[in-house]
Enzyme design. Structure first.
Site, PDB file in Angstrom:
ATOM      1  N   GLU A 244      19.223 -21.265  -2.891  1.00  0.00           N
ATOM      2  CA  GLU A 244      19.033 -20.082  -2.037  1.00  0.00           C
ATOM      3  C   GLU A 244      19.456 -20.370  -0.598  1.00  0.00           C
ATOM      4  O   GLU A 244      19.214 -21.480  -0.129  1.00  0.00           O
ATOM      5  CB  GLU A 244      17.554 -19.665  -2.073  1.00  0.00           C
ATOM      6  CG  GLU A 244      17.126 -19.240  -3.462  1.00  0.00           C
ATOM      7  CD  GLU A 244      15.637 -18.894  -3.553  1.00  0.00           C
ATOM      8  OE1 GLU A 244      14.980 -18.768  -2.507  1.00  0.00           O
ATOM      9  OE2 GLU A 244      15.150 -18.754  -4.667  1.00  0.00           O
TER      10      GLU A 244
ATOM     11  N   GLY B  91      -0.650 -18.862 -14.797  1.00  0.00           N
ATOM     12  CA  GLY B  91      -1.608 -19.214 -13.742  1.00  0.00           C
ATOM     13  C   GLY B  91      -2.066 -17.953 -13.049  1.00  0.00           C
ATOM     14  O   GLY B  91      -2.171 -16.889 -13.662  1.00  0.00           O
TER      15      GLY B  91
ATOM     16  N   ASP C 199      14.757 -13.432  -9.236  1.00  0.00           N
ATOM     17  CA  ASP C 199      14.408 -13.286  -7.817  1.00  0.00           C
ATOM     18  C   ASP C 199      14.575 -14.610  -7.087  1.00  0.00           C
ATOM     19  O   ASP C 199      14.500 -14.654  -5.868  1.00  0.00           O
ATOM     20  CB  ASP C 199      12.956 -12.796  -7.693  1.00  0.00           C
ATOM     21  CG  ASP C 199      12.578 -12.428  -6.268  1.00  0.00           C
ATOM     22  OD1 ASP C 199      13.353 -11.682  -5.619  1.00  0.00           O
ATOM     23  OD2 ASP C 199      11.534 -12.907  -5.775  1.00  0.00           O
TER      24      ASP C 199
ATOM     25  N   ARG D 251      10.495 -20.424  -9.416  1.00  0.00           N
ATOM     26  CA  ARG D 251      11.403 -21.244  -8.614  1.00  0.00           C
ATOM     27  C   ARG D 251      12.747 -21.334  -9.322  1.00  0.00           C
ATOM     28  O   ARG D 251      12.811 -21.517 -10.548  1.00  0.00           O
ATOM     29  CB  ARG D 251      10.842 -22.654  -8.421  1.00  0.00           C
ATOM     30  CG  ARG D 251       9.831 -22.780  -7.318  1.00  0.00           C
ATOM     31  CD  ARG D 251      10.469 -22.635  -5.929  1.00  0.00           C
ATOM     32  NE  ARG D 251       9.504 -22.828  -4.856  1.00  0.00           N
ATOM     33  CZ  ARG D 251       8.826 -21.850  -4.243  1.00  0.00           C
ATOM     34  NH1 ARG D 251       9.023 -20.599  -4.611  1.00  0.00           N
ATOM     35  NH2 ARG D 251       7.975 -22.115  -3.274  1.00  0.00           N
TER      36      ARG D 251
ATOM     37  N   HIS E 236      14.941 -13.150  -3.453  1.00  0.00           N
ATOM     38  CA  HIS E 236      13.629 -13.801  -3.290  1.00  0.00           C
ATOM     39  C   HIS E 236      12.678 -12.921  -2.461  1.00  0.00           C
ATOM     40  O   HIS E 236      12.233 -13.322  -1.384  1.00  0.00           O
ATOM     41  CB  HIS E 236      13.762 -15.192  -2.659  1.00  0.00           C
ATOM     42  CG  HIS E 236      12.561 -16.061  -2.965  1.00  0.00           C
ATOM     43  ND1 HIS E 236      12.625 -17.436  -3.064  1.00  0.00           N
ATOM     44  CD2 HIS E 236      11.266 -15.747  -3.207  1.00  0.00           C
ATOM     45  CE1 HIS E 236      11.425 -17.918  -3.338  1.00  0.00           C
ATOM     46  NE2 HIS E 236      10.580 -16.900  -3.417  1.00  0.00           N
TER      47      HIS E 236
END
Ligand code: A2R
Length: 316
Positions: free
Chosen positions: A258, A151, A253, A229, A276
């Site tokens: 999280e 994307g 990441d 994600r 992240h």
């Protein structure tokens, strides 16, 4: 009287803009949010949140006059767009302005894994170099890279990879008019690539899309990179694959829970982990904050929203 409930962490610049024309109240400043919302929730027309915190159901139901949810970030899987749409409340996010930054983060993780650069840096810092040179690593050039989610961010990443002469393939639900090979099967693409990079969004449709079979297809010399994600990767299967050598390395990441990263994952030398920070630069967070607040201002002024999520299209 506050008209804007701020749920997510904000920068000083964002706070200054929020105080200029809106009347914000920050959830972090409320000692007893439930009591405050029961007394004042009817005046709140706008919410500023992010894709992780979303709008918790108890807060959502305490805001009867809510007319916009503005999310600070591109992913919005924590926001119940179905519930918002049912109440006629549009949701906006911040696509586009973070593409280059997240792509850079993916490239950093790729380079760090391919060249085992974390190990090389440690070899120098620890003084071990005096005992011998660091081992040979793999080249970053001419890799076969499969992109899950070509994307906005995936395309920015493909552009950044160009100087490394990578052979790029991609998987998504739909084939696109791009000069890269399309795979209808993620596992088939993983088998033909040495590196799989995921930019896929979260949510039920992508949950554990990258499973043990995909990791095995990537193989012992393969590298998995995830900046989309955490929920897209089966983290337990990933730990096993990295421990057993079924998969060569991973650069992550984003994580399933999280900010918790399993101790077993943190202990692995073939896992490169970042907290992240995909879009976490001053410049990009400024652009994201501006866009998130521009959407609030547009709603306040009755102007068209700048960047509504696709699910809100029918409300505009
Ligand atoms: O499936 P497609 O052809 O619509 O491609 C989209 C792909 N994608 C999926 N691929 C496979 N299976 C799925 N169930 C699936 N759902 C979506 O992910 C598309 O190529 C890509 C998402 O691209 P954009 O919508 O342009 O999002 P952007 O701005 O690149 O951000 C991607 C994600 C965010 O959702 C956050 O989670 C993260 O990066 O920061």
């Amino acid at each position: 009287m506050p008209d804007t409930l701020v749920i997510c962490p904000t920068t000083d610049e964002m706070d200054a803009r929020l105080h200029d024309g809106l009347a914000p109240v920050f959830l972090r400043d409320l000692d007893d949010p439930a009591t405050w919302l029961a007394a004042n929730g009817q005046d709140i027309r706008y919410v500023l949140t992010d894709g992780h915190l979303g709008v918790p159901a108890d807060i959502f139901s305490a805001l009867p006059a809510l007319s916009l949810i503005s999310s600070y970030g591109v992913g919005y899987d924590a926001i119940d767009t179905g519930a918002a749409t049912a109440r006629g409340i549009p949701v906006t996010h911040t696509p586009g302005v973070l593409d280059a930054e997240v792509a850079t983060t993916a490239l950093l993780l790729c380079l760090t894994c391919w060249r085992d650069f974390e190990g090389a840096l440690g070899h120098a810092r620890s003084g071990l170099w005096a005992n011998g040179s660091y081992k040979l690593t793999r080249s970053a050039d001419k890799r076969r890279v499969g992109i899950l989610g070509l994307g906005r961010i995936g395309k920015a990443f493909a552009r950044k990879l160009a100087p490394f002469d990578a052979e790029i393939a991609y998987h998504g639900r739909t084939e696109q008019d791009v000069p890269h090979r399309y795979y209808a099967s993620l596992t088939d693409m993983a088998r033909d690539c040495d590196t799989l990079v995921s930019f896929a969004p979260g949510g039920a449709a992508t949950h554990h899309l990258i499973n043990a079979d995909v990791m095995a297809a990537l193989g012992p010399d393969g590298t998995l990179i995830n900046v989309g994600r955490g929920s897209v990767v089966d983290e337990a299967a990933l730990i096993t694959a990295l421990q057993t050598g079924t998969l060569g390395a991973a650069g992550l990441d984003v994580f399933e829970a999280e900010p918790h990263i399993p101790a077993a994952l943190r202990a692995l030398p073939n896992a490169v982990l970042s907290p992240h920070v995909g879009s976490a630069t001053v410049e990009t967070r400024r652009a994201m904050g501006d866009l998130a607040i521009d959407n609030l201002v547009a709603a306040r002024d009755g102007a068209p929203l700048l960047t509504p999520v696709p699910e809100s299209a029918g409300l505009l």
